[in-house]
Design an enzyme around this catalytic site. Structure first.
Site, PDB file in Angstrom:
ATOM      1  CB  THR A 107      32.511  57.999  75.186  1.00 31.96           C
ATOM      2  OG1 THR A 107      32.302  59.269  74.535  1.00 31.96           O
ATOM      3  CG2 THR A 107      33.939  57.561  74.971  1.00 31.96           C
ATOM      4  CG  ASP A 199      21.827  61.334  63.196  1.00 29.41           C
ATOM      5  OD1 ASP A 199      21.523  62.548  63.089  1.00 29.41           O
ATOM      6  OD2 ASP A 199      22.912  60.957  63.657  1.00 29.41           O
ATOM      7  CG  ASP A 202      22.949  62.095  59.726  1.00 29.76           C
ATOM      8  OD1 ASP A 202      23.656  63.128  59.668  1.00 29.76           O
ATOM      9  OD2 ASP A 202      23.387  60.986  60.069  1.00 29.76           O
TER      10      ASP A 202
END
Ligand code: PRP
Ligand code: URA
Length: 208
Positions: A107, A199, A202
């Site tokens: 989402t 990311d 990460d």
């Protein structure tokens, strides 16, 4: 004062290139991010209210400046922690709150898992730290939580932002100020900033 500022200089442009490069090792990635965070902190300091003070040099009394209110830094976990070192070096008197938010990868809406801030937010200058402003969901939710806690003066420090995220945050919270080092083209179908850097959490923490 503009509500959206792109902070740029040649060192930022060099370091953004390190961040974007997928071959940059974790240690160099962290250092580049740290250096950009210093530049952003210096730039957004022009938005911090100061007061006049007197200072006694060894020779005479002269005028000086002091930060007028308490500073509360609020990194959004995890990736926001990567900006904490630079901001604490430059604002060593700051208190720190933490907000844990994780994007639901389907989402793209943020899920809160941690919230702890100092009590006295009403009069504080609050500075949210989050390197990636993508859909804006995380930062917008963080601002909502902090306003519920009484915060009135909020600045957002990001490294890379997407137009969608900046619009969402300023639409939801027209009173906040956003500083960023890069305003990228947009978001891909997974909600990642493009061209972006991937990311951030990460790459900072080695969890790729
Ligand atoms: C990343 C990033 C922001 C958020 C930005 O966090 O650090 O907090 O996504 O996306 P948004 O603007 O669309 O909300 P993530 O949820 O990946 O968590 P992490 O920092 O723990 O990796
Ligand atoms: N979070 C990240 O770490 N990178 C993006 O591009 C978007 C959200």
């Amino acid at each position: 004062m503009e509500h959206f500022t792109i902070v740029s200089n040649n060192l930022i442009l060099r370091d953004l290139t390190y961040l974007r490069d997928k071959h940059t090792p974790q240690r160099d990635f962290r250092h580049a991010l740290d250096r950009i965070a210093y530049s952003i902190c210096i730039s957004l300091s022009s938005n911090i209210i100061m007061k006049d003070v007197e200072v006694e040099t060894p020779l005479e009394v002269t005028s000086g400046k002091k930060i007028a209110s308490e500073i509360v830094l609020v990194p959004i976990l995890r990736a926001g922690l990567s900006m904490g070192n630079a901001f604490l070096q430059l604002l060593p008197q700051a208190k720190m709150g933490h907000i844990g938010l994780k994007r639901n990868e389907e989402t793209l809406e943020p899920i809160e898992y941690y919230y702890k801030t100092p009590q006295d937010l009403e009069t504080a200058q609050v500075i949210i730290l989050d390197p990636m402003l993508a859909t804006g969901g995380s930062v917008s939710a963080a601002v909502t939580f902090l306003k519920r806690g009484g915060a009135k003066n909020i600045i957002i420090a990001s490294i890379i932002s997407a137009p969608e995220g900046v619009s969402r945050v300023l639409n939801d919270h027209p009173d906040v100020y956003i500083y960023t080092a890069a305003h990228d083209r947009g978001l891909n179908e997974k909600g990642y900033i493009v061209p972006g850097l991937g990311d951030a959490g990460d790459r900072v923490f080695g969890t790729l």
